[in-house]
Write an enzyme that holds these catalytic residues in place. Structure first.
Site, mmCIF file in Angstrom:
data_model
loop_
_atom_site.group_PDB
_atom_site.id
_atom_site.type_symbol
_atom_site.label_atom_id
_atom_site.label_comp_id
_atom_site.label_asym_id
_atom_site.label_seq_id
_atom_site.Cartn_x
_atom_site.Cartn_y
_atom_site.Cartn_z
ATOM 1 N N HIS A 54 -14.182 32.279 19.525
ATOM 2 C CA HIS A 54 -15.604 32.224 19.908
ATOM 3 C C HIS A 54 -15.739 31.600 21.300
ATOM 4 O O HIS A 54 -16.599 30.766 21.523
ATOM 5 C CB HIS A 54 -16.366 31.432 18.844
ATOM 6 N N HIS A 92 -17.759 27.898 24.991
ATOM 7 C CA HIS A 92 -19.082 28.340 24.525
ATOM 8 C C HIS A 92 -20.099 28.317 25.674
ATOM 9 O O HIS A 92 -21.133 27.634 25.615
ATOM 10 C CB HIS A 92 -19.563 27.437 23.374
ATOM 11 N N ASP A 132 -19.904 30.118 12.762
ATOM 12 C CA ASP A 132 -19.599 29.923 14.182
ATOM 13 C C ASP A 132 -19.640 28.452 14.603
ATOM 14 O O ASP A 132 -20.259 27.620 13.950
ATOM 15 C CB ASP A 132 -20.620 30.682 15.036
ATOM 16 N N HIS A 191 -23.884 28.786 11.115
ATOM 17 C CA HIS A 191 -23.228 27.862 12.045
ATOM 18 C C HIS A 191 -22.833 26.567 11.358
ATOM 19 O O HIS A 191 -23.412 26.181 10.354
ATOM 20 C CB HIS A 191 -24.166 27.522 13.210
HETATM 21 ZN ZN LIG Z 1 -21.782 30.052 19.012
#
Ligand SMILES: [Zn+2]
Length: 258
Positions: free
Chosen positions: A116, A120, A65, A211
């Site tokens: 995503h 964010h 991510d 991540h």
């Molecule tokens: Zn994220």
């Protein structure tokens, strides 16, 4: 769920004078239930979020991510190629708009690019208006379209849902994907702990969340994912991107692993 919440409030008012304890439970109980379904990553009440995929093989789904990131993404692509691993990159629209070349490189290397959100919005996504949710989805889709990609999968920031999300995702042909285990890089600042966490309870069909980018502690950026790939190889697991048919019929039950 709104109906349950409102019914609870009305019932609380009706019984309020005669049974204060029951009234309190009726007033706040549905709130607690609602909060659970919004904030708990494993909750399925508002949006169906896939947390495993169906497979008969020793396979897991590595998801990364918060990219693309000009420092990490190229190194990750090299690393994945070296391990013969396939991954899904859940990218942030703003980052994609800044680095469309990286989006193209991810796709060209045979990995999946997924959505995503555009900005964010960690703190505000849960309470975003229907228009706010649509903006996050559409701006991200546009950034990816300009980079030549049409994603079919979506993951909200830290798995937080929103009332309006399910309908907005359906309208855009996006499937919501959660995880069965995550590295929690910011809580565990060392490579071994993150890799252990991400591979805890490893089983075929697991969805691993890690991540990239500046939000990961500098000392473990890319290195934690390298260690995860090594662990997977040691245990005979292959990293694949499952097809849509492997996500249908997946039961939301099972331990969260977080
Ligand atoms: Zn994220």
């Amino acid at each position: 769920m709104i109906v349950v919440n409102l019914a609870g409030k009305i019932a609380a008012i009706l019984v309020g004078w005669t049974a204060p304890a029951a009234a309190l439970a009726l007033w706040f109980g549905p709130d607690a239930l609602l909060a659970y379904h919004v904030f708990a990553p494993q909750a399925q009440g508002l949006v169906r979020m896939h947390r495993r995929f169906t497979t008969a093989r020793r396979e897991v789904w590595l998801t990364i991510d918060d990219g693309p990131d000009p420092e990490d993404t190229p190194r990750l692509l090299e690393l994945l190629a070296k391990h013969g691993a396939q991954a899904t990159f859940f990218v942030i629209g703003e980052n994609a708009a800044r680095h469309p070349g990286l989006i193209r490189a991810i796709a060209a290397a045979g990995h999946e690019v997924a959505h995503h959100t555009h900005t964010h919005p960690l703190a505000t996504f849960w309470c975003a208006s229907p228009a706010g949710v649509r903006r996050e989805l559409d701006a991200g889709l546009e950034a990816l379209r300009l980079a030549g990609v049409r994603p079919t999968r979506f993951r909200p920031p830290v798995g937080i849902k929103n009332f309006w999300l399910a309908r907005a995702l359906r309208a855009r042909g996006l499937t919501c994907v959660g995880w069965s285990a995550r590295g929690l890089e910011r809580q565990h600042g060392d490579v071994a702990a993150v890799a252990a966490r991400a591979t805890r309870g490893l089983a075929p069909g697991a969805i691993l969340l890690l991540h990239e980018g500046p939000r990961v502690p500098a000392a473990i950026r890319v290195h934690a994912i390298r260690r995860v790939l090594e662990r997977l190889r040691e245990q005979g697991y292959q990293c694949v991107v499952p097809g849509p048919e492997q996500l249908t019929g997946v039961k939301p039950a099972g331990k969260d692993g977080n």
